[in-house]
Structure formats: structure tokens, C-alpha cells
Design a protein around this motif. Sequence first.
Motif, short mmCIF file in Angstrom:
data_model
loop_
_atom_site.label_atom_id
_atom_site.label_comp_id
_atom_site.label_asym_id
_atom_site.label_seq_id
_atom_site.Cartn_x
_atom_site.Cartn_y
_atom_site.Cartn_z
N PRO A 91 -38.88 24.94 -24.59
CA PRO A 91 -38.36 24.70 -23.24
C PRO A 91 -39.00 25.59 -22.19
CG PRO A 91 -36.69 25.74 -24.65
CD PRO A 91 -37.81 25.30 -25.54
N ILE A 92 -39.33 26.84 -22.51
CA ILE A 92 -39.99 27.71 -21.54
C ILE A 92 -41.34 27.12 -21.13
CG2 ILE A 92 -41.19 29.93 -21.30
CD1 ILE A 92 -38.90 31.21 -22.87
N ASN A 93 -42.10 26.64 -22.10
CA ASN A 93 -43.42 26.10 -21.80
C ASN A 93 -43.34 24.75 -21.11
OD1 ASN A 93 -44.47 28.39 -22.93
ND2 ASN A 93 -45.00 27.44 -24.88
N ARG A 94 -42.31 23.99 -21.43
CA ARG A 94 -42.09 22.71 -20.72
C ARG A 94 -41.82 22.97 -19.24
NH1 ARG A 94 -39.29 17.65 -22.54
NH2 ARG A 94 -39.20 18.66 -24.58
N ILE A 95 -40.98 23.97 -18.97
CA ILE A 95 -40.68 24.34 -17.59
C ILE A 95 -41.93 24.84 -16.88
CG2 ILE A 95 -39.44 26.03 -16.16
CD1 ILE A 95 -37.12 25.81 -18.21
N LEU A 96 -42.71 25.68 -17.55
CA LEU A 96 -43.93 26.22 -16.95
C LEU A 96 -44.91 25.11 -16.61
CD1 LEU A 96 -45.90 28.44 -16.12
CD2 LEU A 96 -46.54 28.67 -18.53
N LYS A 97 -45.10 24.18 -17.51
CA LYS A 97 -46.05 23.09 -17.25
C LYS A 97 -45.61 22.27 -16.04
CE LYS A 97 -48.79 19.52 -19.54
NZ LYS A 97 -48.81 18.63 -18.37
N HIS A 98 -44.32 22.02 -15.92
CA HIS A 98 -43.81 21.29 -14.76
C HIS A 98 -44.09 22.08 -13.48
CE1 HIS A 98 -40.79 19.88 -11.84
NE2 HIS A 98 -40.87 18.71 -12.45
N ARG A 99 -43.88 23.39 -13.50
CA ARG A 99 -44.15 24.21 -12.33
C ARG A 99 -45.62 24.17 -11.94
NH1 ARG A 99 -40.39 27.85 -10.54
NH2 ARG A 99 -42.06 29.19 -9.75
N LEU A 100 -46.50 24.27 -12.95
CA LEU A 100 -47.94 24.27 -12.65
C LEU A 100 -48.42 22.91 -12.18
CD1 LEU A 100 -49.17 26.37 -15.71
CD2 LEU A 100 -49.16 27.11 -13.31
N ASP A 101 -47.89 21.85 -12.77
CA ASP A 101 -48.36 20.49 -12.45
C ASP A 101 -47.75 19.95 -11.16
OD1 ASP A 101 -49.85 20.55 -14.74
OD2 ASP A 101 -48.51 19.27 -15.90
N VAL A 102 -46.50 20.31 -10.88
CA VAL A 102 -45.78 19.70 -9.75
C VAL A 102 -45.61 20.66 -8.59
CG1 VAL A 102 -43.63 18.59 -9.04
CG2 VAL A 102 -44.58 18.14 -11.33
#
Length: 456
Positions: A51-62
Motif C-alpha cells: 500500500p505504501i508503494n501504491r500510494i507513492l506511485k499515484h503521487r508521482l504519476d498524478v
Amino acid sequence: MTMVLRLIVGFGAWVLLILAISNSAQAKNSEQGVNDIKVPQVLAHRDRAEPINRILKHRLDVLLPELMAESELDMWLVINREYGEDALFYTLVPEPTFAARRTTLLVFVRNEEGVERFSVSRYPIAGFYESRWQGGTDQQQWQRLVEIIKDYDPQKIGINVSEEWAVADGLSQGLYSTLMSHLPEELQKRVVSSEELVVRWFETRTKPEKEVYPQIVAIARGVIAEAFSSKVITPGVTTDKDIAWYIRERFEELGVKPWFQPYVTVQRKGDTNDPESPFFGRSDRVIMPGDIIHTDVGLCYLKLCTDTQEMGYVARFGEYEVPKGLKEALAKGNQWQDILTSQYKTGRTGNEILKATQVAAKKQKLNSSTYTHPLGFVGHAVGPTIGMWDNQGPTPVKGDRKLYPNTAYAIEGNVKVKLPEWDNQLIQIMLEQSALFDGERVIYLAGRQTEWHFIR
């Protein structure tokens, strides 16, 4: 364990997290007494990575493309050395990352499609930052970075230097000097502070973060409910420090990180309090029947931090409910909270919100003090400061910062009230609850205290 099974387990952990939020973290005191609040499930360390990495990817991509466009940066350089990392670095890298490797150069380039991200480092960060350097000497690493910068030809190159915001000032003097010594004079002229980008990165909460934040706050509130109960407190025996250490050790047992040592203070009938003193309550006391107790705790979990203060009352012999005067005093604390949160308007500065709160509270004849701060990746986070306990405004620079939607705050302050049951002795109700401003309203992330913790 096979890779497929690990993926299933990771997805299951995310589902459990969301279920825990819906089942427990959204509980409010109007539906559930404070002494009935339970600590929600906490994921094992291994299960947190997904979940931490899922959140990070969303922050970086969006999120990041929006913020780089807002700040008008064409390129952003985040440069760290092993064991000299700044707080920003850990918000940009996935789990499990414990340190920068040697010198880690993260590069972000804004284009029409979004933001291109990569590293110029000996070691890539798989899935997030592939390296564009094949290795070599330190000198060759910096030369490769300069080659890449020349290829992209950015007009504004952001680096992390700031006079006012610590989290935006993470580039060390040594790394700054090394960078500038390698850049040609023309590129040196394009280097600017990335302060605005970093502050917005730290203060903005995304949709996936808003989904998990309530559970994180509920952990803090659940542990306080445990600590402020007969499970922990034996009047005449337990001290304020016993309660504080119970909270600290409970956090450690759950595997969540306290970001400061919890503390507990005690107010007692007969205390002599200076009305002008910013805080009432004393430490180093044995808890006795009839005492008012208060705690302040903060924890970090899934890379998000909380800050919570709540109040409790220890029953006297034969006392089966909280005295009327205390109920009315807590209601005044909630009234102050309502006044403050009603002043949250997009674009207002922290100083403007503070002033409006003070004017409205005075009209309601509340003796209040407001010292509210942002929350996020760190406990005392960046964003508009809304008063300080030792500066009731205006607060220069940080109080002048404007309020943005999707930002989180510790709604913190106190009211002083005369308590009839204590011969009109002045007491203090100190409250702090984690909340999110969505652009229209302030939402308490796991409810707020509207009734006393009652230790019977």
C-alpha cells in the motif's frame, strides 16, 4: 512463497486495510463512547510495503505533474548521500528503502505527457527510478548528470534550498557546491529554489492517502482510550508517567512509530493557576479520584503522521457520571473547534483564519487560544500555521501561507473555563484532533472527542 502468492497476499493486505477503515476508523463519538473506541488492525511490516508503494506511485504519476506545472519547474534535482538523507528523500522512494546508495541523484523532467523520472546513480530503484548511468567514478557520475541536463535543456532547474522551510532545504552545502562546480555558467543561471514544489508535495494529500488516513488516526485515539481507562489507571497508584509510557510502549508493540514521547498532565482541585499561563496541568503526580487528565500523542504509520490531545476524568468514590460542569467545559472546547474549522476557506492565509477565529470566539465569550499546524509526512508539517502557543499572531511567513484543498491539520488549541464543582477554579480543556480540509469543509479523520474519557 511464490511471486503470485505474494501478490495475492499484498492485495489482501490492501483489502484488509480498507475494510478496517470502514469498520472502525470512521466511528464518531456520537455513535460510540470514547471508552469504547478500539484500536484498529495494524498491518505487519511486510504487508505495508504494497500500500505504501501504491500510494507513492499515484503521487508521482498524478500529483507531481500538477505540482511541477504549478511551480513552473522544467527539471527537479533531488540529490542525497548515504546516511545524510533529508526528509524529502524518504517521501520519494519506495519501501523498503533505508538509505540513499552512495550518492543518489534523482531527476524529474516535466514534459507534455507528465513527469519523466529516473536516477543517475550506481544503483537503480527498480520500478520507480531506472538509472541512466552505467557506473564509474564520482567525477563521471556528475559529468553524466550534466550531459543529461544539457540534452533536456531545461529553463528552470529546481534544487532543494530554502531559508524558511526545513523540508525544502535538504540539499547539503557540500552537494550544492559539487553540483554548481560541474554545471557550466549558463546552466548555473537556470538553477532556482524548488521551495514551492516541495511544500506543496509535503502538504497535499491524495485520494489513496485519504482512504487510509482515518485508520491511522484511529490507532492513536484507540490507544488513548485504552490508556484513559481502568485497564491502565488505578487511582492512588498510577502516575502520569506510567500512562505516558503505556502509550509509548503500546505504539511500539503495534509497530507504529511515535514521533515524540507521549506525555500526560494532571489538573486537580485546589491547584493555583495563573490565568495568563499558556498551559495548566502538572506532571510527576499520582493519579487521584477527581483528577482531570490530559495527554498529547503523535504517531506515524504508512508514512503519515497524527497529532492528538484528549481529556479524561477520574471518578470519585460513588460517582457514576462526569460532573455537569466538566461536560459543559468540553462542549465549549468543541464550540471553539467549530469556530476555527468554519473559518477554513481556500485561499485564506493562516493569519487570516487565526484572526477570524479569535474575533468569533470573543463574540461567543470563549477564553480560547489557537495553535493549529499542518500534518502529513511529518508531525509538525509544512503549510499555513494558524497561531502558535507562544505567538497568537500574526505569525510571519508561515502564517502568511495560503490554505489549499486536500491538506491535513491538527486542530489544536484550548479553552479556559471556570468549573462550578471546583469552586469556580479555572481549568483548561486542551484538544487536538487530526482533520482534513477538502476545499469545502474540515472533516475529522477519525471523529473528535465530544465526551470525556471516564475512568470509573
